[in-house]
Design an enzyme around this catalytic site. Sequence first.
Site, mmCIF file in Angstrom:
data_model
loop_
_atom_site.group_PDB
_atom_site.id
_atom_site.type_symbol
_atom_site.label_atom_id
_atom_site.label_comp_id
_atom_site.label_asym_id
_atom_site.label_seq_id
_atom_site.Cartn_x
_atom_site.Cartn_y
_atom_site.Cartn_z
ATOM 1 N N HIS A 63 0.939 -1.351 -0.047
ATOM 2 C CA HIS A 63 0.042 0.039 -0.065
ATOM 3 C C HIS A 63 0.637 1.176 0.006
ATOM 4 C CE1 HIS A 63 -3.706 2.120 0.796
ATOM 5 N NE2 HIS A 63 -3.127 2.880 1.459
ATOM 6 N N CYS A 79 -8.129 5.087 -1.682
ATOM 7 C CA CYS A 79 -6.897 4.806 -0.865
ATOM 8 C C CYS A 79 -7.552 4.203 0.747
ATOM 9 C CB CYS A 79 -5.761 5.725 -0.751
ATOM 10 S SG CYS A 79 -5.346 6.040 -2.667
ATOM 11 N N GLY A 104 1.297 10.203 -3.623
ATOM 12 C CA GLY A 104 0.989 10.647 -5.019
ATOM 13 C C GLY A 104 1.661 9.879 -6.084
ATOM 14 N N THR A 125 -5.716 12.133 -13.233
ATOM 15 C CA THR A 125 -4.653 12.045 -12.453
ATOM 16 C C THR A 125 -3.436 11.579 -12.761
ATOM 17 O OG1 THR A 125 -4.239 10.880 -10.101
ATOM 18 C CG2 THR A 125 -5.458 9.638 -12.022
ATOM 19 N N ASP A 137 3.334 7.466 -13.263
ATOM 20 C CA ASP A 137 3.205 6.731 -11.914
ATOM 21 C C ASP A 137 4.805 6.451 -11.769
ATOM 22 O OD1 ASP A 137 3.094 4.734 -9.956
ATOM 23 O OD2 ASP A 137 1.439 3.818 -10.753
ATOM 24 N N ARG A 139 6.051 5.001 -8.901
ATOM 25 C CA ARG A 139 6.283 4.007 -7.762
ATOM 26 C C ARG A 139 7.206 3.022 -8.315
ATOM 27 N NH1 ARG A 139 0.274 3.013 -6.002
ATOM 28 N NH2 ARG A 139 0.095 3.123 -8.593
#
Length: 224
Positions: A63, A79, A104, A125, A137, A139
């Site tokens: 997460h 979330c 974010g 987004t 993105d 991540r």
Amino acid sequence: MRQATIRTHVRLPVRLPGGQVTTARLFTFDGLADGREHIVLGLGDRSEPAAACGPGVPLVRVHSECLTGDVLGSRRCDCGPQLDDSLDRLASEGGYLLYLRQEGRGIGLYAKIDAYALQDDGLDTFDANVALGYPADGRDYAVAAQMLQALGIGEVRLLTNNPDKTSQLTRLGIGVVEQVPMTVHLTPSNRAYLAAKQARSGEPIRPVRPTRAPARRGSARRPS
């Protein structure tokens, strides 16, 4: 990928979204690739050191931090409700919550709020992140793989709707034997956000079971 090690593990009494209290095992780590303070929470039958490398393939939720959703109860995303669902399920079945400091989708809190302003002007987004000069993105789940390996976990049942988490962990040497679907908490406030996730990353928008009433989380997790 360099090896991380467990720095500290402590017992942590936690209140679950429904108000019941359980004991978890909180792990911190040394040697994480990005130098940030990510944590793992062991719940249910994985809450004791002897069970940390116990038999069977554990259920795992990776997460990414969302202050606005996880703590403040924002309805712009889902979330917070997904974190609540994860805690409930992990406490019931036993497993691990990996809480990653990747606000974010990796751009940070202030930049995420800047992206919110652009979303209010019509960008989705993902395009809002790009307009600010960030990846859509950003991540990276290398630290998740490091933490799992430090815990002696090589295979997981991954609690996610995000195929990128599955593919990244697989490339990093973690066997994902099952991708366990999450509830999609569709509301009027986050419909555009979820539609963008479906279009850009393949995550489903159709709820997989009825959405929990929002008051449940707020009454249990936020002070009045």
